[in-house]
Motif scaffolding. Structure first.
Motif, short mmCIF file in Angstrom:
data_model
loop_
_atom_site.label_atom_id
_atom_site.label_comp_id
_atom_site.label_asym_id
_atom_site.label_seq_id
_atom_site.Cartn_x
_atom_site.Cartn_y
_atom_site.Cartn_z
N VAL A 3 0.87 -1.18 0.00
CA VAL A 3 0.00 0.00 0.00
C VAL A 3 0.90 1.23 0.00
CG1 VAL A 3 -1.85 1.24 1.15
CG2 VAL A 3 -1.75 -1.27 1.33
N TYR A 4 0.78 2.06 -1.03
CA TYR A 4 1.64 3.24 -1.16
C TYR A 4 0.99 4.46 -0.52
CZ TYR A 4 4.17 7.13 -3.34
OH TYR A 4 4.89 8.28 -3.56
N TYR A 5 1.76 5.12 0.35
CA TYR A 5 1.35 6.38 0.97
C TYR A 5 2.18 7.50 0.35
CZ TYR A 5 -1.44 3.85 4.32
OH TYR A 5 -2.42 3.06 4.88
N PRO A 6 1.56 8.33 -0.50
CA PRO A 6 2.33 9.27 -1.33
C PRO A 6 2.79 10.56 -0.66
CG PRO A 6 0.01 9.38 -1.89
CD PRO A 6 0.14 8.29 -0.87
N SER A 7 2.47 10.77 0.60
CA SER A 7 2.87 11.96 1.35
C SER A 7 2.09 13.19 0.90
CB SER A 7 4.37 12.24 1.23
OG SER A 7 4.70 13.53 1.71
N CYS A 8 1.28 13.72 1.78
CA CYS A 8 0.49 14.91 1.46
C CYS A 8 1.38 16.09 1.10
CB CYS A 8 -0.40 15.26 2.65
SG CYS A 8 -1.60 13.98 3.09
N ALA A 30 -2.06 -0.91 -3.93
CA ALA A 30 -3.11 0.05 -3.59
C ALA A 30 -2.48 1.41 -3.32
CB ALA A 30 -3.87 -0.44 -2.36
N ILE A 31 -3.21 2.47 -3.66
CA ILE A 31 -2.74 3.84 -3.41
C ILE A 31 -3.59 4.43 -2.30
CG2 ILE A 31 -2.27 6.10 -4.40
CD1 ILE A 31 -0.67 3.79 -5.69
N VAL A 49 4.28 1.33 1.89
CA VAL A 49 5.42 1.86 1.14
C VAL A 49 5.38 3.38 1.28
CG1 VAL A 49 6.56 1.99 -1.11
CG2 VAL A 49 5.30 -0.07 -0.47
N VAL A 50 6.45 3.98 1.80
CA VAL A 50 6.42 5.41 2.13
C VAL A 50 7.64 6.14 1.57
CG1 VAL A 50 5.15 4.94 4.27
CG2 VAL A 50 7.64 5.12 4.33
#
Length: 209
Positions: A3-8, A30-31, A49-50
């Protein structure tokens, strides 16, 4: 599942690059949205994933967490661009100072892109910079002026004082370009007057250097 966390912060700062990354990853994982959202749910078997130290800290108690850098290095089919021996400094993030795997992965990626990392002070475990979120000023006179504001964080100080602190940091650089893997670091580098580029801008070729 990954699961990708794209950083706000990253998405707001570099929307075109953020979209390029998501477009690449969305076929394989997943995004997610904000890591702090109340509806964030990760299964025990999931791996987050960060690219952001804050996201990592928020998520690491509820799931396995790896950096996007480590994930990309694991992809045998990823095509790395060639920067023809470009020499850069690397600005390690203070929030990653106890994460040598992340900092080593950044440098391994640079090598794969034919980029040479030139050593600079304040790297690896000695990292003391995260833009205006955190910096341990070296100029003693500037440090005294900052201390007059007591315990206030740097980002709450007058804008010119923040800029002076950032200029104090960039004095250490000895290359034309400085690579950051943190959006806050990148903002600080640019505030200090140096030419900064995010690692993802290099990987996905969204900025010319």
């Amino acid at each position: 599942m990954f699961v990708y966390y794209p950083s706000c912060t990253f998405r707001k700062m570099l929307p075109d690059t953020a979209k390029a990354v998501i477009d690449y990853l969305k076929e394989d994982m997943a995004i997610a949205g904000c890591c702090r959202a109340k509806n964030v749910t990760l299964e025990e078997s999931d791996t987050a994933v960060v690219i952001c130290g804050s996201c990592r800290t928020t998520l690491e108690n509820s799931a396995k967490v790896i950096s996007l850098w480590e994930y990309l290095l694991s992809r045998k089919d990823f095509i790395w661009p060639d920067y023809n021996g470009l020499r850069v400094n690397v600005q390690d993030c203070w929030r990653n100072r106890e994460q040598p795997d992340i900092m080593n992965a950044v440098r391994e990626i640079l090598k794969k892109m034919n980029i040479k990392s030139i050593p600079v002070s304040g790297s690896f475990s000695e990292a003391d910079f995260c833009g205006t979120l955190h910096y341990e000023v070296k100029d003693k006179e500037l440090e005294k002026r900052i201390m007059e504001y007591g315990e206030k964080p740097l980002y709450e100080l007058p804008s010119e004082l923040q800029a002076e602190a950032m200029r104090d940091r960039v004095k250490a650089y000895n290359c034309e370009w400085t690579v950051c893997d943190c959006a806050c670091c990148l903002a600080g580098v640019q505030m200090g007057g140096a030419k900064g580029v995010h690692l993802l801008e290099l990987i996905f070729q969204t900025k010319e250097v």
